[in-house]
Design a protein around this motif. Structure first.
Motif, PDB file in Angstrom:
ATOM      1  N   ALA A 103      84.935 -23.569 -43.249  1.00  0.00           N
ATOM      2  CA  ALA A 103      84.914 -21.773 -44.272  1.00  0.00           C
ATOM      3  C   ALA A 103      85.737 -20.982 -42.831  1.00  0.00           C
ATOM      4  CB  ALA A 103      83.347 -21.315 -43.745  1.00  0.00           C
ATOM      5  N   VAL A 104      86.490 -20.451 -43.391  1.00  0.00           N
ATOM      6  CA  VAL A 104      87.513 -19.106 -42.207  1.00  0.00           C
ATOM      7  C   VAL A 104      87.467 -17.971 -42.230  1.00  0.00           C
ATOM      8  CG1 VAL A 104      89.265 -18.863 -40.981  1.00  0.00           C
ATOM      9  CG2 VAL A 104      88.865 -21.665 -41.669  1.00  0.00           C
ATOM     10  N   LEU A 105      87.027 -16.813 -41.668  1.00  0.00           N
ATOM     11  CA  LEU A 105      86.621 -15.755 -41.310  1.00  0.00           C
ATOM     12  C   LEU A 105      87.712 -14.828 -40.774  1.00  0.00           C
ATOM     13  CD1 LEU A 105      85.597 -12.754 -41.995  1.00  0.00           C
ATOM     14  CD2 LEU A 105      84.045 -13.050 -41.002  1.00  0.00           C
ATOM     15  N   HIS A 106      88.737 -14.232 -41.438  1.00  0.00           N
ATOM     16  CA  HIS A 106      89.554 -13.106 -40.354  1.00  0.00           C
ATOM     17  C   HIS A 106      88.944 -11.938 -40.294  1.00  0.00           C
ATOM     18  CE1 HIS A 106      92.424 -17.306 -41.298  1.00  0.00           C
ATOM     19  NE2 HIS A 106      92.438 -16.795 -39.642  1.00  0.00           N
ATOM     20  N   ARG A 107      89.191 -11.143 -39.564  1.00  0.00           N
ATOM     21  CA  ARG A 107      89.166  -9.673 -39.925  1.00  0.00           C
ATOM     22  C   ARG A 107      90.471  -9.062 -38.920  1.00  0.00           C
ATOM     23  NH1 ARG A 107      85.586 -11.733 -36.905  1.00  0.00           N
ATOM     24  NH2 ARG A 107      84.389 -10.681 -34.803  1.00  0.00           N
ATOM     25  N   PRO A 108      90.610  -7.885 -38.175  1.00  0.00           N
ATOM     26  CA  PRO A 108      90.588  -6.800 -40.399  1.00  0.00           C
ATOM     27  C   PRO A 108      91.180  -6.948 -40.924  1.00  0.00           C
ATOM     28  CG  PRO A 108      92.063  -5.567 -38.641  1.00  0.00           C
ATOM     29  CD  PRO A 108      91.800  -6.892 -37.883  1.00  0.00           C
ATOM     30  N   ARG A 109      90.754  -6.750 -42.691  1.00  0.00           N
ATOM     31  CA  ARG A 109      91.101  -6.771 -43.812  1.00  0.00           C
ATOM     32  C   ARG A 109      92.948  -6.978 -44.024  1.00  0.00           C
ATOM     33  NH1 ARG A 109      91.815  -3.802 -48.259  1.00  0.00           N
ATOM     34  NH2 ARG A 109      91.952  -4.734 -50.556  1.00  0.00           N
ATOM     35  N   ASN A 110      93.782  -5.738 -42.923  1.00  0.00           N
ATOM     36  CA  ASN A 110      95.328  -5.597 -42.712  1.00  0.00           C
ATOM     37  C   ASN A 110      95.436  -6.602 -42.084  1.00  0.00           C
ATOM     38  OD1 ASN A 110      94.596  -2.799 -44.607  1.00  0.00           O
ATOM     39  ND2 ASN A 110      94.706  -1.630 -42.634  1.00  0.00           N
ATOM     40  N   THR A 111      95.277  -7.745 -41.146  1.00  0.00           N
ATOM     41  CA  THR A 111      95.684  -8.476 -40.909  1.00  0.00           C
ATOM     42  C   THR A 111      95.744  -9.670 -41.748  1.00  0.00           C
ATOM     43  OG1 THR A 111      95.248  -7.437 -38.690  1.00  0.00           O
ATOM     44  CG2 THR A 111      95.521  -9.733 -38.468  1.00  0.00           C
ATOM     45  N   LEU A 112      94.323  -9.479 -42.388  1.00  0.00           N
ATOM     46  CA  LEU A 112      94.095 -10.737 -42.349  1.00  0.00           C
ATOM     47  C   LEU A 112      94.945 -10.785 -44.295  1.00  0.00           C
ATOM     48  CD1 LEU A 112      90.440 -12.019 -44.526  1.00  0.00           C
ATOM     49  CD2 LEU A 112      92.950 -10.581 -46.482  1.00  0.00           C
ATOM     50  N   LEU A 113      94.943  -9.673 -44.984  1.00  0.00           N
ATOM     51  CA  LEU A 113      96.233  -9.610 -46.087  1.00  0.00           C
ATOM     52  C   LEU A 113      97.133  -9.739 -45.415  1.00  0.00           C
ATOM     53  CD1 LEU A 113      94.846  -6.098 -47.418  1.00  0.00           C
ATOM     54  CD2 LEU A 113      94.933  -8.515 -48.626  1.00  0.00           C
ATOM     55  N   LEU A 114      97.939  -9.306 -44.329  1.00  0.00           N
ATOM     56  CA  LEU A 114      99.173 -10.008 -44.095  1.00  0.00           C
ATOM     57  C   LEU A 114      99.186 -11.669 -44.061  1.00  0.00           C
ATOM     58  CD1 LEU A 114     102.490  -9.457 -42.400  1.00  0.00           C
ATOM     59  CD2 LEU A 114     100.733  -9.011 -39.569  1.00  0.00           C
ATOM     60  N   PHE A 115      98.066 -11.786 -43.265  1.00  0.00           N
ATOM     61  CA  PHE A 115      97.873 -13.241 -42.669  1.00  0.00           C
ATOM     62  C   PHE A 115      98.354 -14.306 -44.275  1.00  0.00           C
ATOM     63  CE2 PHE A 115      95.087 -17.315 -42.762  1.00  0.00           C
ATOM     64  CZ  PHE A 115      96.452 -18.111 -41.564  1.00  0.00           C
ATOM     65  N   SER A 116      97.436 -13.405 -44.766  1.00  0.00           N
ATOM     66  CA  SER A 116      97.740 -14.191 -46.315  1.00  0.00           C
ATOM     67  C   SER A 116      99.132 -14.339 -46.583  1.00  0.00           C
ATOM     68  CB  SER A 116      96.621 -13.891 -47.715  1.00  0.00           C
ATOM     69  OG  SER A 116      96.281 -15.012 -48.159  1.00  0.00           O
ATOM     70  N   ARG A 117      99.471 -13.085 -46.773  1.00  0.00           N
ATOM     71  CA  ARG A 117     101.015 -13.225 -47.323  1.00  0.00           C
ATOM     72  C   ARG A 117     102.411 -14.052 -46.722  1.00  0.00           C
ATOM     73  NH1 ARG A 117      99.484  -7.656 -47.918  1.00  0.00           N
ATOM     74  NH2 ARG A 117     100.573  -7.527 -45.823  1.00  0.00           N
ATOM     75  N   GLU A 118     101.725 -14.287 -44.993  1.00  0.00           N
ATOM     76  CA  GLU A 118     102.393 -15.294 -44.539  1.00  0.00           C
ATOM     77  C   GLU A 118     102.594 -16.621 -44.693  1.00  0.00           C
ATOM     78  OE1 GLU A 118     105.454 -14.282 -42.439  1.00  0.00           O
ATOM     79  OE2 GLU A 118     105.002 -11.856 -43.498  1.00  0.00           O
ATOM     80  N   MET A 119     101.432 -16.537 -44.774  1.00  0.00           N
ATOM     81  CA  MET A 119     100.881 -18.176 -45.107  1.00  0.00           C
ATOM     82  C   MET A 119     101.854 -18.641 -46.970  1.00  0.00           C
ATOM     83  SD  MET A 119      98.854 -19.742 -42.893  1.00  0.00           S
ATOM     84  CE  MET A 119      98.735 -21.270 -43.781  1.00  0.00           C
TER      85      MET A 119
END
Length: 137
Positions: A103-119
């Motif tokens: 289980a992986v938690l990234h934060r803050p939300r803005n960077t999490l969303l950027l990371f998800s789009r890049e993935m």
């Protein structure tokens, strides 16, 4: 750096290699705040973790080590495209000592969303891409 399981971890995290990446159960699962659904199977999970590490500009670990009877924890700072983030990874071992659940938690939300789009971009054209957000455009 506190409690570096695999020896010294340099400040960029470049010398750290997670023991569990080469010790995944065949039916391992991966869930994360940056993901839609659950990734299943050693091949898919390994591919996701390797690509994620490629996106990180650095990893600055503050903790790696066991917790509880079957758990392992990593806590680190990283950045993606210059945006800072904090990451917590929990690994649950099965009776054979293999990584069974991640289980992986990234934060803050803005960077999490950027990371998800890049993935999503990294896995474009593959079934794994569906686990991540499509580009906003």
């Amino acid at each position: 750096m506190a409690n570096a399981e695999n020896g010294d971890i340099d400040r960029q995290g470049l010398s750290y290699y997670p023991w569990w990446l080469d010790n995944l159960a065949d039916d391992v699962t991966l869930e994360g705040a940056a993901m839609n659904g659950t990734a299943r199977g050693a091949e898919a999970v390994r591919a996701i973790v390797v690509k994620a590490r490629e996106l990180y500009e650095f990893q600055d670990f503050s903790f790696t080590g066991d917790f509880g009877d079957n758990g392992f924890l990593e806590i680190y700072d990283a950045s993606v495209l210059g945006e800072p983030m904090k990451v917590v990874v929990t690994v649950t071992r099965n009776a054979s000592g293999q990584a069974q659940e991640l289980a992986v938690l990234h934060r803050p939300r803005n960077t999490l969303l950027l990371f998800s789009r890049e993935m999503n971009k990294k896995f474009a054209g593959t079934p794994i891409a569906e686990h991540f957000l499509a580009d906003e455009s």
